[in-house]
Write a protein that holds these residues in place. Sequence first.
Motif, PDB file in Angstrom:
ATOM      1  N   PHE A   1     -10.889  11.290  -4.531  1.00  0.00           N
ATOM      2  CA  PHE A   1     -12.349  10.657  -3.858  1.00  0.00           C
ATOM      3  C   PHE A   1     -12.083   9.460  -3.164  1.00  0.00           C
ATOM      4  O   PHE A   1     -13.549   9.049  -2.201  1.00  0.00           O
ATOM      5  CB  PHE A   1     -13.154  10.567  -4.911  1.00  0.00           C
ATOM      6  N   PHE A   2     -10.501   8.728  -3.636  1.00  0.00           N
ATOM      7  CA  PHE A   2     -10.627   7.653  -3.593  1.00  0.00           C
ATOM      8  C   PHE A   2      -9.914   7.747  -1.750  1.00  0.00           C
ATOM      9  O   PHE A   2     -10.791   6.838  -0.373  1.00  0.00           O
ATOM     10  CB  PHE A   2      -9.214   7.108  -4.271  1.00  0.00           C
ATOM     11  N   VAL A   3      -9.608   8.816  -1.474  1.00  0.00           N
ATOM     12  CA  VAL A   3      -9.249   8.884   0.124  1.00  0.00           C
ATOM     13  C   VAL A   3     -10.292   9.496   0.663  1.00  0.00           C
ATOM     14  O   VAL A   3     -10.703   8.240   2.106  1.00  0.00           O
ATOM     15  CB  VAL A   3      -8.094  10.552   0.246  1.00  0.00           C
ATOM     16  N   LEU A   4     -11.259  10.104   0.662  1.00  0.00           N
ATOM     17  CA  LEU A   4     -13.120  10.321   0.631  1.00  0.00           C
ATOM     18  C   LEU A   4     -13.975   9.304   0.859  1.00  0.00           C
ATOM     19  O   LEU A   4     -14.134   8.933   1.988  1.00  0.00           O
ATOM     20  CB  LEU A   4     -13.271  11.243   0.432  1.00  0.00           C
TER      21      LEU A   4
ATOM     22  N   ALA B   1     -13.037  -0.473   4.614  1.00  0.00           N
ATOM     23  CA  ALA B   1     -12.185   0.109   3.167  1.00  0.00           C
ATOM     24  C   ALA B   1     -11.308  -1.199   2.811  1.00  0.00           C
ATOM     25  O   ALA B   1     -10.769  -1.921   3.279  1.00  0.00           O
ATOM     26  CB  ALA B   1     -12.259   1.593   3.548  1.00  0.00           C
ATOM     27  N   MET B   2     -11.208  -0.692   1.393  1.00  0.00           N
ATOM     28  CA  MET B   2      -9.562  -1.713   1.318  1.00  0.00           C
ATOM     29  C   MET B   2      -9.036  -1.224   1.297  1.00  0.00           C
ATOM     30  O   MET B   2      -7.796  -2.211   1.811  1.00  0.00           O
ATOM     31  CB  MET B   2      -9.762  -1.034  -0.584  1.00  0.00           C
ATOM     32  N   LEU B   3      -8.654   0.066   2.023  1.00  0.00           N
ATOM     33  CA  LEU B   3      -7.859   0.391   2.618  1.00  0.00           C
ATOM     34  C   LEU B   3      -7.863   0.901   4.003  1.00  0.00           C
ATOM     35  O   LEU B   3      -8.134   2.640   3.680  1.00  0.00           O
ATOM     36  CB  LEU B   3      -6.721   1.365   1.518  1.00  0.00           C
ATOM     37  N   PRO B   4      -8.107   0.917   4.856  1.00  0.00           N
ATOM     38  CA  PRO B   4      -8.406   1.405   6.203  1.00  0.00           C
ATOM     39  C   PRO B   4      -7.361   2.649   6.477  1.00  0.00           C
ATOM     40  O   PRO B   4      -6.061   2.310   7.093  1.00  0.00           O
ATOM     41  CB  PRO B   4      -8.405   0.671   7.555  1.00  0.00           C
TER      42      PRO B   4
END
Length: 492
Positions: A253-256, A265-268
């Motif tokens: 879910f983090f990746v999604l 996003a925190m991590l684009p």
Amino acid sequence: MPTPAHALRMRSGAGRGALLAAILASGMVFLDSTVVNVALPRLGDELDATIADLQWTVNGYLLTLAAFVLLGGALGDRFGRRRLFLIGVVWFAGASVLCGLAQDTGWLVAARFLQGAGGALLTPGSLSVLQASFHPDDRGRAIGAWSGLSGVSTALGPFLGGWMVDALSWRWIFFVNVPVAVAVILAALRWVPESRDENASRGGGQRFDVPGALLGALGLAGVTYALIDAPARGVRSLPVLLAVLVGVLGAVFFVLVERRRGDAAMLPTGLFSSRLFSVLNLFTVIVYAALGGFMFFFAVYLQNVVGWSAVRTGLATVPMTAVLLLGSARAGALSARIGPRLPLTVGPVVAAVGLLLLRRVGPGASYWVDVLPGVLVFGVGLTLVVAPLTASVLAAVSDRFAGVASGFNNAASRVGGLLAVAALPLLVGLSGTGYAQSAELTPAYRGAMAWCAGLLLVGAATAGLLVHRPPRDAAPPSQPRDSSPASTPPES
């Protein structure tokens, strides 16, 4: 970044004061990343800790620090870098007091979780206030001084921690943060100007990504819990299986979520369109897992098997850090000339040789004959890796994403250490209070050194096969092809 209206200069009193605040603050975080390993045997004995308790003492801090460091940077951009920096300092100091007052391992681990969260607010702030406050002509010198002098705390940390453990108590490795924090607060209030990303403050820039940070932490926590508790509960026990499920779902879910949020996003996820960026971060996790596993086992082994004091154990790794401090600039210059692939391939192999030398250390070992050669060889190997890796990560993406790329790579290094400390005792069959028994710890230590050396060789193979320079006319991710980036990946 535009020049601030009242930009600080290195030669001014305000400039030196702001630099002092940043160095002392980051020094606290670096110190607590290294000093706790030396104290593990003593606090384990006093608190009647199991190996799982010691793992959580290290990993509770690393988990929240790695999970929230990118969020901490974004919050500072939005609400004010000095403000979040000061909140982080106060939070970190308060959590340090709770660590020092701990009466049992549950209390200590909970406080370490809080301490890591404070460090996540503090760490990006210590660098961003320099970047935002200093005149462009002095920015490089200020950051260079910050990097070098903060590194001194890493070098002195094990020695100072060992001295405090022997002369006072393991609790003082946490209490010492309080006077340092007071000095940081006074210096920051006096000399550090407030700054923020005005575009972000108006809602037009990068938004802080709370769901991403929480899901990332959940994924890491689930996997970490499963690895640490598996020896005691069994791999097929319900709590371990549920932890694995939570960890996997959190990661998915983090990746999604990050993909859906795009540049907010925190991590684009667009960063990973750079194959080089992806490979370098995989390499980071592998190599820093070896480093984290080595540091965890080495400090405990030297005290509980070889019979050394805490201060002598702390001194044992100082030459390694000294080699890093003295040689990193030369390694970076070498990488700029010949490209990162050769240093990133040779460095882990040299470090693996150092670990295999240290694998032979046993009771009654001589520091000069048995320990120092391995420590120096390991330090030389790391020196060939650290600076080329950092420079290559930043060169793999457009300048616009330099901050998030650096932050993610920093988080990746901490995740590597976290996973190693969680997994290695399971892999080498160390559980319960076996860390305090020479007969159980000795084969576990030697097995752990072999695993860490193997990880380094996997890292070397990864770099040798997959680290390549993109075509000369290719632009870093999220940057138009016809732009002129400030730096490109060196020739490999």
